[in-house]
Scaffold this active site. Structure first.
Site, PDB file in Angstrom:
ATOM      1  N   ASP A   1     -11.254   2.898   4.083  1.00  0.00           N
ATOM      2  CA  ASP A   1     -11.483   1.684   3.944  1.00  0.00           C
ATOM      3  C   ASP A   1     -13.388   1.557   3.856  1.00  0.00           C
ATOM      4  O   ASP A   1     -13.902   0.521   3.919  1.00  0.00           O
ATOM      5  CB  ASP A   1     -11.384   0.844   5.237  1.00  0.00           C
ATOM      6  CG  ASP A   1     -10.229  -0.178   5.051  1.00  0.00           C
ATOM      7  OD1 ASP A   1      -9.958  -0.455   3.728  1.00  0.00           O
ATOM      8  OD2 ASP A   1      -9.378  -0.617   5.925  1.00  0.00           O
TER       9      ASP A   1
ATOM     10  N   GLN B   1      -5.099  -1.287   9.598  1.00  0.00           N
ATOM     11  CA  GLN B   1      -4.977  -2.723   9.010  1.00  0.00           C
ATOM     12  C   GLN B   1      -5.505  -3.650  10.109  1.00  0.00           C
ATOM     13  O   GLN B   1      -5.279  -3.689  11.349  1.00  0.00           O
ATOM     14  CB  GLN B   1      -3.463  -2.949   8.774  1.00  0.00           C
ATOM     15  CG  GLN B   1      -3.041  -4.390   8.225  1.00  0.00           C
ATOM     16  CD  GLN B   1      -3.589  -4.235   6.548  1.00  0.00           C
ATOM     17  OE1 GLN B   1      -3.485  -3.415   5.952  1.00  0.00           O
ATOM     18  NE2 GLN B   1      -4.580  -5.412   6.515  1.00  0.00           N
TER      19      GLN B   1
ATOM     20  N   LYS C   1       0.880  -1.327  -0.077  1.00  0.00           N
ATOM     21  CA  LYS C   1       0.022   0.180  -0.122  1.00  0.00           C
ATOM     22  C   LYS C   1       0.829   1.214  -0.067  1.00  0.00           C
ATOM     23  O   LYS C   1       0.760   2.272  -0.707  1.00  0.00           O
ATOM     24  CB  LYS C   1      -0.963   0.019   1.245  1.00  0.00           C
ATOM     25  CG  LYS C   1      -1.991  -1.011   1.126  1.00  0.00           C
ATOM     26  CD  LYS C   1      -2.941  -1.135   2.454  1.00  0.00           C
ATOM     27  CE  LYS C   1      -3.869  -2.308   2.267  1.00  0.00           C
ATOM     28  NZ  LYS C   1      -4.556  -2.711   3.659  1.00  0.00           N
TER      29      LYS C   1
END
Ligand code: NAD
Length: 302
Positions: free
Chosen positions: A121, A98, A54
Site C-alpha cells: 500500500d 485493510q 482483491k
C-alpha cells in the site's frame, strides 16, 4: 471542446494482463510465485467487498492470495502478531491491512509494523520518506494508478502545472510527490485553500481527491486540461420501483460540465477505481521481484 473520456477499466485490464504475463515468466524462469496477504479486521461491508475483489484478482493474475479475517474486537497485540508472522513468511511478498481499522486499533502503529519491503500500500513511513526523496519505494496504489493514466494520455508530464485537490496521506500527498517526480509544477489545494477556482484554473493537470460529490465544475477547468477524478461518492438518485431508495456513484468532478471544457477526463465509475487493484497487483509483483534480487518490470512502477 469535448473531452476524451479515459477508459480506466480497459487500462486496468491491460495492467493486469502485463502483471499476469510477468508472474507466469517468474514462475517459469525462477520457480517463484508472488504472494499477497490481505488482513481484514471487522465486518465493514465496503471493506469486505474490496477484500473479496482483491483476492479474486490476485488469483486470476496467477499469484498466491491469503486472507486473514479477524473479528472486530481483535486486540492490537494479536493483530501485530499476524503482521509479524506475515513479515516472516517467505511465500508472502505483499501485505495489505485493510483500512479503516476499528477505532481501538492504532492505524499508524499497525502500518509501520509491516516490513517496508512488503508494504504494497506504500503507507509505511519508510516508503513515504523514500518517495519524498525520489528513491525506489512502494508507491500507494491509487496515486500510482492516476500517474499511469496521466502518462498514458499525455506522454511526458514535465513542466506541466498540476493541482491536486486534497492532502490526505493515502491520495493527495503521494500524488503530489509523484507529479513532482515527473517534473510538474505542483500545487496541493485543500479545505483551507483561498480562491480554489482560480488555483484550479491554472492547471494543465487536475487531480480531485476530496470526497465531495461533483464539487469541481467545468468553469474551474482550463480548456484542454486533463482531469483525474479520484472521488467516490454515493448520492441519492430517486426511488426504485419497490419504493426503496436508489443511489448512484459520482466523483468529485461534475462530469458533464467538465467534459465540455477539459481535454481529457476520467469517469466515475470506470476511471481511477479499477486502477487501484491493478496497481496493488503490480506492487505485489514489484515487491516479489525486489525480494528475489530481480529488476521490477518497467511501466508497472513509478
Ligand atoms: P480524505 O477525507 O482523507 O481527504 C480529503 C481531502 O480533501 C482533505 O485533505 C481535505 O483538506 C480536502 N478537502 C475537503 N473539503 C475540501 C474543499 N471544500 N475544498 C478543497 N479541499 C477539500 O479523503 P481521501 O482518503 O483522500 O479520499 C478522497 C476521495 O477519494 C474519497 O471520495 C474517497 O472515497 C476516494 N478514494 C478513491 C479511491 C479509488 O480507488 N478510486 C481510493 C482512495 C480514495
Amino acid at each position: 471542446m469535448t473531452a476524451t473520456v479515459i477508459d480506466g477499466k480497459a487500462f486496468a485490464a491491460k495492467v493486469r494482463a502485463q502483471v499476469t504475463e510477468h508472474v507466469a515468466r517468474l514462475k517459469a524462469d525462477h520457480g517463484i510465485t508472488p504472494g499477497l496477504a490481505v488482513v481484514l479486521v471487522g465486518e465493514d461491508p465496503a471493506s469486505q467487498v474490496y477484500v473479496r475483489s482483491k483476492g479474486k484478482q490476485t488469483v486470476e493474475a496467477g499469484m498466491k492470495s491469503v486472507e486473514h479475517k479477524l473479528s472486530a474486537d481483535t486486540s492490537e497485540a494479536d493483530l501485530l502478531q499476524v503482521v509479524a508472522d506475515l513479515n516472516a513468511d517467505p511465500t508472502i511478498h505483499g501485505i495489505l491491512v485493510q483500512l479503516p481499522l476499528p477505532t481501538h486499533l492504532n492505524e499508524d502503529l499497525v502500518i509501520n509494523a509491516i516490513d517496508p519491503a512488503k508494504d504494497v500500500d506504500g503507507f509505511h513511513i519508510s516508503n513515504v520518506g523514500l518517495l519524498a526523496t525520489g528513491q525506489k519505494s512502494m508507491v500507494p496504489c491509487t496515486p500510482l494508478g492516476c500517474l499511469m493514466l496521466l502518462r498514458d494520455h499525455l506522454g511526458s508530464l514535465s513542466g506541466k502545472d498540476a493541482v491536486v485537490i486534497g492532502r490526505s496521506n493515502i491520495v493527495g500527498k503521494p500524488m503530489a510527490q509523484l507529479l513532482l517526480g515527473d517534473s510538474c509544477t505542483v500545487t496541493i489545494a485543500h479545505s483551507r485553500t483561498k480562491d480554489l477556482p482560480d488555483v484550479v484554473r491554472r492547471a494543465d493537470i487536475v487531480v480531485a481527491a476530496v470526497g465531495r460529490p461533483q464539487m469541481v465544475p467545468g468553469d474551474w477547468i482550463k480548456p484542454g486540461a486533463m482531469v483525474v477524478d479520484v472521488g467516490i461518492n454515493r448520492i441519492d438518485a430517486g426511488v426504485k420501483e419497490d419504493g426503496s431508495p436508489r443511489t448512484r456513484l459520482v466523483g468529485d468532478v461534475d462530469f458533464d460540465s467538465v467534459a465540455k471544457v477539459a481535454g481529457a477526463v476520467t469517469p466515475v465509475p470506470g476511471g481511477v477505481g479499477p486502477m487501484t487493484i491493478a496497481c496493488l497487483l503490480a506492487n505485489t509483483l514489484t515487491a516479489c521481484c525486489r525480494a528475489n534480487g530481480l529488476e521490477a518490470p518497467e511501466g508497472l512502477t513509478a
